[in-house]
Structures are given as C-alpha cells and as structure tokens.
Scaffold this motif. Structure first.
Motif, mmCIF file in Angstrom:
data_model
loop_
_atom_site.group_PDB
_atom_site.id
_atom_site.type_symbol
_atom_site.label_atom_id
_atom_site.label_comp_id
_atom_site.label_asym_id
_atom_site.label_seq_id
_atom_site.Cartn_x
_atom_site.Cartn_y
_atom_site.Cartn_z
ATOM 1 N N ARG A 394 0.849 -1.193 0.000
ATOM 2 C CA ARG A 394 0.000 0.000 0.000
ATOM 3 C C ARG A 394 0.883 1.241 0.000
ATOM 4 O O ARG A 394 1.799 1.333 0.812
ATOM 5 C CB ARG A 394 -0.903 0.021 1.231
ATOM 6 C CG ARG A 394 -1.865 -1.119 1.234
ATOM 7 C CD ARG A 394 -2.837 -1.131 2.388
ATOM 8 N NE ARG A 394 -3.732 -2.261 2.225
ATOM 9 C CZ ARG A 394 -3.454 -3.490 2.628
ATOM 10 N NH1 ARG A 394 -2.321 -3.732 3.254
ATOM 11 N NH2 ARG A 394 -4.288 -4.481 2.397
ATOM 12 N N THR A 395 0.592 2.142 -0.928
ATOM 13 C CA THR A 395 1.356 3.394 -0.952
ATOM 14 C C THR A 395 0.383 4.575 -0.877
ATOM 15 O O THR A 395 -0.650 4.564 -1.553
ATOM 16 C CB THR A 395 2.211 3.510 -2.232
ATOM 17 O OG1 THR A 395 1.376 3.298 -3.363
ATOM 18 C CG2 THR A 395 3.319 2.481 -2.243
ATOM 19 N N PRO A 396 0.677 5.554 -0.043
ATOM 20 C CA PRO A 396 -0.244 6.673 0.143
ATOM 21 C C PRO A 396 -0.590 7.371 -1.178
ATOM 22 O O PRO A 396 0.293 7.610 -2.017
ATOM 23 C CB PRO A 396 0.529 7.615 1.069
ATOM 24 C CG PRO A 396 1.480 6.720 1.800
ATOM 25 C CD PRO A 396 1.874 5.657 0.820
ATOM 26 N N ALA A 397 -1.877 7.684 -1.340
ATOM 27 C CA ALA A 397 -2.333 8.389 -2.552
ATOM 28 C C ALA A 397 -2.152 9.891 -2.330
ATOM 29 O O ALA A 397 -3.109 10.640 -2.182
ATOM 30 C CB ALA A 397 -3.792 8.037 -2.827
ATOM 31 N N PHE A 398 -0.897 10.330 -2.328
ATOM 32 C CA PHE A 398 -0.560 11.702 -1.924
ATOM 33 C C PHE A 398 -0.700 12.714 -3.062
ATOM 34 O O PHE A 398 -0.572 13.918 -2.856
ATOM 35 C CB PHE A 398 0.898 11.754 -1.411
ATOM 36 C CG PHE A 398 1.899 11.485 -2.511
ATOM 37 C CD1 PHE A 398 2.250 10.200 -2.846
ATOM 38 C CD2 PHE A 398 2.461 12.537 -3.221
ATOM 39 C CE1 PHE A 398 3.149 9.950 -3.878
ATOM 40 C CE2 PHE A 398 3.364 12.303 -4.248
ATOM 41 C CZ PHE A 398 3.696 11.003 -4.575
ATOM 42 N N GLU A 399 -0.994 12.228 -4.286
ATOM 43 C CA GLU A 399 -0.877 13.096 -5.462
ATOM 44 C C GLU A 399 -1.813 14.309 -5.435
ATOM 45 O O GLU A 399 -1.420 15.417 -5.795
ATOM 46 C CB GLU A 399 -1.124 12.292 -6.746
ATOM 47 C CG GLU A 399 -0.141 11.149 -6.984
ATOM 48 C CD GLU A 399 -0.516 9.865 -6.245
ATOM 49 O OE1 GLU A 399 -1.480 9.894 -5.462
ATOM 50 O OE2 GLU A 399 0.154 8.840 -6.454
ATOM 51 N N LEU A 400 -3.060 14.090 -4.994
ATOM 52 C CA LEU A 400 -4.018 15.201 -5.005
ATOM 53 C C LEU A 400 -3.607 16.260 -3.980
ATOM 54 O O LEU A 400 -3.642 17.461 -4.262
ATOM 55 C CB LEU A 400 -5.422 14.664 -4.697
ATOM 56 C CG LEU A 400 -6.581 15.527 -5.160
ATOM 57 C CD1 LEU A 400 -6.563 15.734 -6.658
ATOM 58 C CD2 LEU A 400 -7.900 14.883 -4.747
ATOM 59 N N ALA A 401 -3.192 15.795 -2.798
ATOM 60 C CA ALA A 401 -2.703 16.745 -1.792
ATOM 61 C C ALA A 401 -1.485 17.485 -2.352
ATOM 62 O O ALA A 401 -1.298 18.686 -2.107
ATOM 63 C CB ALA A 401 -2.343 16.008 -0.504
ATOM 64 N N GLY A 402 -0.675 16.775 -3.120
ATOM 65 C CA GLY A 402 0.487 17.396 -3.755
ATOM 66 C C GLY A 402 0.069 18.522 -4.696
ATOM 67 O O GLY A 402 0.688 19.589 -4.736
ATOM 68 N N GLN A 403 -1.019 18.303 -5.445
ATOM 69 C CA GLN A 403 -1.529 19.361 -6.335
ATOM 70 C C GLN A 403 -1.925 20.602 -5.539
ATOM 71 O O GLN A 403 -1.834 21.720 -6.023
ATOM 72 C CB GLN A 403 -2.783 18.884 -7.060
ATOM 73 C CG GLN A 403 -2.534 18.129 -8.332
ATOM 74 C CD GLN A 403 -3.862 17.839 -9.026
ATOM 75 O OE1 GLN A 403 -4.823 18.591 -8.919
ATOM 76 N NE2 GLN A 403 -3.900 16.729 -9.734
ATOM 77 N N ALA A 404 -2.389 20.354 -4.317
ATOM 78 C CA ALA A 404 -2.819 21.479 -3.471
ATOM 79 C C ALA A 404 -1.622 22.185 -2.838
ATOM 80 O O ALA A 404 -1.792 23.138 -2.079
ATOM 81 C CB ALA A 404 -3.763 20.981 -2.382
ATOM 82 N N PHE A 417 6.247 7.574 -0.979
ATOM 83 C CA PHE A 417 6.049 8.944 -0.531
ATOM 84 C C PHE A 417 4.701 9.031 0.177
ATOM 85 O O PHE A 417 3.795 8.268 -0.118
ATOM 86 C CB PHE A 417 6.052 9.910 -1.724
ATOM 87 C CG PHE A 417 7.402 10.074 -2.351
ATOM 88 C CD1 PHE A 417 8.278 11.041 -1.890
ATOM 89 C CD2 PHE A 417 7.801 9.249 -3.404
ATOM 90 C CE1 PHE A 417 9.533 11.186 -2.463
ATOM 91 C CE2 PHE A 417 9.045 9.397 -3.980
ATOM 92 C CZ PHE A 417 9.921 10.357 -3.502
ATOM 93 N N ALA A 418 4.600 9.974 1.104
ATOM 94 C CA ALA A 418 3.319 10.246 1.753
ATOM 95 C C ALA A 418 3.160 11.760 1.826
ATOM 96 O O ALA A 418 4.151 12.504 1.759
ATOM 97 C CB ALA A 418 3.317 9.656 3.164
#
Ligand code: FES
Length: 465
Positions: A394-404, A417-418
């Motif tokens: 399992r890997t954190p779905a950090f991409e959307l937070a990254g966009q923010a 990455f998280a």
C-alpha cells in the motif's frame, strides 16, 4: 472455467466454523443475490449477472478473468484490485472504450467487448511479441533504424495494433457543471474521512464529502472482520452504512461515485458519474487513502492474481475469485486469516504459504493455473490453483494533496512517498489538511479529533478576517 457464484444460503447453513460467522452476518445484512437477475453480453456471449454488481464481478462469476491485452507486448490483462486502482479491467462498454469493468454496474443488455486483442483476449496471436522480445524492445529506434519505407510500414502496423481501444461510437454530451460553495471539502470516505467529516458537520460547518466509489467505508466495507457500533458486533458493510447515516444526519452533502480529479486554490474539480462539480471550499481535507498493488514476483501481471481486498470484495458480492486459491502473505495476519476462512466457507479450496516460503512465480498462459513457491531455488515447488491472493503493498495516494501544494515526504523504509502533515493534520498550506493513510496515519480517534480541531481553528481564523 467453472462458475464461481456462491449460494449465500449454503454458507449460512453449512459452515460451523466461527471464523466464517462474519461472512454469514454479511450475507444476512446485505444479501449478494438482492439485485435482479439480468444478462450482459461479453464478446458475443450471454452472461448471467445481477443488476448493480460491477461488470468485472459478473464476468468473474462466469469464470471470465482475462479481459484484454497490454498495449505493447499483448500480455493478458484482468481485474486485480476491483477498486479502480490497477487498470487491468479496461474494456469497451456499450461502445465506449477504456471503461473500468470493476467500477461500472451490470444492467440488462450491457455490451462488454475485450480491447487490444486479436482475435480474442483469451487467445491473442500478437502475444508472440512478448515471446520474441523477452528482454523488451525499444520501439522508438526499432522503427527508424531501417529507412523511411520500413519506418512507415512499422508505424501503420503499430497504430493498428497498439493503443488502448478505438474511439467511442457516439459523442459524449456532458451536462453543465454544478458549483458547490462550502466550508470544508472532505475527499475520501473511508473510516477516517467519515469520522472527520461527521465531526465537522456536527460542529455546524457546511461539509461537502466526496467518495470516488459508489459506496462509503473504504477498506472497512470490504473487511471480513467485526466492528463495534453502539456496543454491538457488526460486519464492515453495516458499520459503513451506519457511519454514512450519521454523516447525513449531521447535515453534510455526501456525493458518491464522485472522483476529485484536480484541485486548485480557488476550487476542486469533482467528476460525479458523467457530471462535473466545481467545489469551492474554505478548507480541504484529503483522506483519500492508499493505492494498492501486488508485490514483485514472476508474471505478477497475470489474470487470476488479486489483492487481498479484491478477493474480500468479490466475496461481498457473492463471488469467489477461484475454486482453488493460494493466499500469500504473513502467517497469522488477522485480515488474511479472516479472508482464508471466508473463502473456505464459500466453497473454495484454500492454500496458505508455508512459514518462511514466498511466492516465486505465477504459472499459466492467459490466466493463473498454478504458482511456484518455496524458500529458495532448491526448495521451489508448484501449487495447483486458479487464483492467487498476492502479497499486497500500500502506498499513500498523496498526489491530489500534492496538487494542493502539500509536500511529499519520502519514506525510505516503506519505499514510498506520503503527504507531509503533522499530528494535527496540518500541512504547509494553511487551508489544506491530510488525514489517515494518505499521510501514513492510521485510525486514531485522538488524532481525528486533533485534525477536526485544526480545521475549525483555520475556519475561525478566516471568519475573523
Ligand atoms: S482497475 Fe478494475 S480491477 Fe483494478
């Protein structure tokens, strides 16, 4: 291939195993045969299905697990995650290419076509590409190396044979977008998102809560373990529905099948079914969990390989992923133990990996027919099976937070990455918060209260300006 639909009454009546009790409770609460019988068509063949269950589940129930071929080497592809994570289930659905069969519901007359294969997904003669080039090939230079004429021939061949599907038969007509103004947007309604969104709504804030799946609860809904609600033991589906009822009762606007796909300072785009929502919150909370994938072993992309959660989800819909299932992963893992017990109760023969052994390779041509397992080369031996529940990472779905604008923190131990957030869910963006496994946090009521407190503090600060 044998049909894999489970008769829920036989599970209820036949199994005395207390560990299968949760499956009986699940079927008593949410009978998998509640949907009306219907018929879908797959590559010209009629398949018996249930209204509302995912198309991939209907196909698996009929023993179909090879749905398409990979773009370049025409390796067989099939559902692996059953939750829109792996793209193994892309099909042409009612004339529309590249639809995920695991997220589209079955209904009478739906037409499902395999993609990117000739003559069929089961037997594709272009699979020879994979055998001719066992060490890959560089398609960019292969096509230009032999002069213009050969290059043109190769290009036109590649255009016909590669790519994913062909254009839709009908143009799309999307309705006008809807604008939603709110105090807080919560993305992801697993247990953590539900808890945070409910607390914020109860505190009187206007909350828009979105979940990309058609139901809420995340991993909890798929779990085959017990949960406590109001001092009573309930299955994951009931716990999720109760939490949803509490969220709605608190006054939140809840959107399911609603995928937050891009976020900006002045709003977030959410696609709900075929409609776009433009959500303009004062604060954003990302609780959108993890991506799941299977671990590294030979031929780990073969149809018939599933994540543990996918196998549990199939059981929830009354379908076993195979007749003879190899369950890999740590011994005495409560989720895997519960899954193994439930698969047995549902009529499958279950194999567990011996202590210290690992999965070396999946065996089969277009889908799994066995597995090579062992503690090393000298100890390797075959197990006959038609499905593998593979070790899942399992890997954190950090991409959307990254966009923010949230920083991604590297986790060297877990090699992923998280989203970087503190114990209050705060990030370096004052109006953006992260909760749960997207930031490597698990379930913790204390932490969830802390996150709610931080969001409220930010909203209060904004009001005072
Ligand atoms: S995306 Fe559909 S099974 Fe993974």
């Amino acid at each position: 291939m044998a049909p894999r639909r489970i008769d829920p009454r036989s599970v209820r009546a036949a199994s005395n195993d207390p560990n299968a009790e949760v499956l009986r409770a699940l079927y008593a609460y949410a009978p998998p045969d509640a949907g009306a019988p219907c018929t879908i068509e797959h590559d010209g063949r009629s398949i018996a299905a249930r209204e509302g269950e995912p198309v991939a589940i209907s196909l698996l129930a009929a023993g179909v697990d090879t749905l398409s071929r990979s773009v370049k080497f025409h390796r067989p592809r099939g559902p692996m995650c059953l939750r829109g994570n792996c793209e193994g289930c892309l099909v042409r659905l009612d004339g529309e290419p590249n639809r995920m069969a695991c997220t589209a519901p079955s209904r009478d007359g739906r037409e499902v076509r395999s993609q990117n294969s000739f003559p069929s997904a089961q037997i594709d003669i272009l699979r020879v590409t994979d055998w001719f080039f066992p060490k890959q090939f560089d398609h960019h230079h292969l096509m230009v190396r032999y002069g213009t004429t050969i290059n043109e021939v190769m290009q036109s061949f590649a255009r016909k044979m590669a790519g994913l599907g062909t254009l839709p038969e009908r143009p799309e007509r999307a309705p006008a977008p809807e604008t939603i103004d709110c105090d807080v947007l919560v993305v992801g309604l697993g247990p953590v998102g539900l808890s945070v969104a409910t607390a914020l709504a109860r505190a009187g804030h206007s909350v828009c809560a979105v979940e990309e799946e058609p139901f809420v609860g995340g991993w909890m809904r798929d779990s085959l373990r017990w949960f406590d609600r109001d001092g009573r033991r309930v299955c994951g589906a009931e716990a999720s529905d109760r939490d949803l009822a509490a969220l709605r009762a608190a006054g939140a606007s809840v959107r399911v099948s609603a995928s937050a796909c891009a976020t900006f300072d002045d709003g977030t785009i959410v696609i709900q079914s075929d409609r776009a929502l433009w959500v303009r919150p004062r604060a954003r909370v990302f609780a959108n969990g993890c991506h799941e994938s299977v671990g590294a072993f030979g031929d780990n992309d073969m149809p018939g390989i599933f994540t543990a959660r996918a196998a549990a989800r199939a059981l929830r819909y009354g379908v076993r992923v195979g007749e003879s299932v190899l369950v890999c992963g740590p011994q005495e893992d409560p989720e895997l133990d519960a899954l193994s017990d439930a698969l047995s109760a549902a009529g499958a023969t279950v194999h567990r990996l011996p202590e210290g052994a690992s999965l070396i390779e999946a065996l089969g041509a277009s889908s799994v027919t066995g597995a090579l397992v062992g503690k090393g080369e000298s100890d390797a031996h075959k197990i006959k099976c038609d499905a593998i529940v593979a070790p899942t990472s399992r890997t954190p779905a950090f991409e959307l937070a990254g966009q923010a604008g949230v920083e991604a923190a590297q986790d060297l131990d877990r090699q992923c990455f998280a989203a970087r957030g503190d114990e209050f869910g705060r990030t370096q963006r004052e109006d953006v918060f992260v909760a749960g496994s997207v930031a490597h946090g698990g379930r913790s009521p204390v932490r969830e209260r802390a996150i709610v407190g931080s969001v409220e503090a930010w909203l209060e600060k904004g009001r005072g300006r």
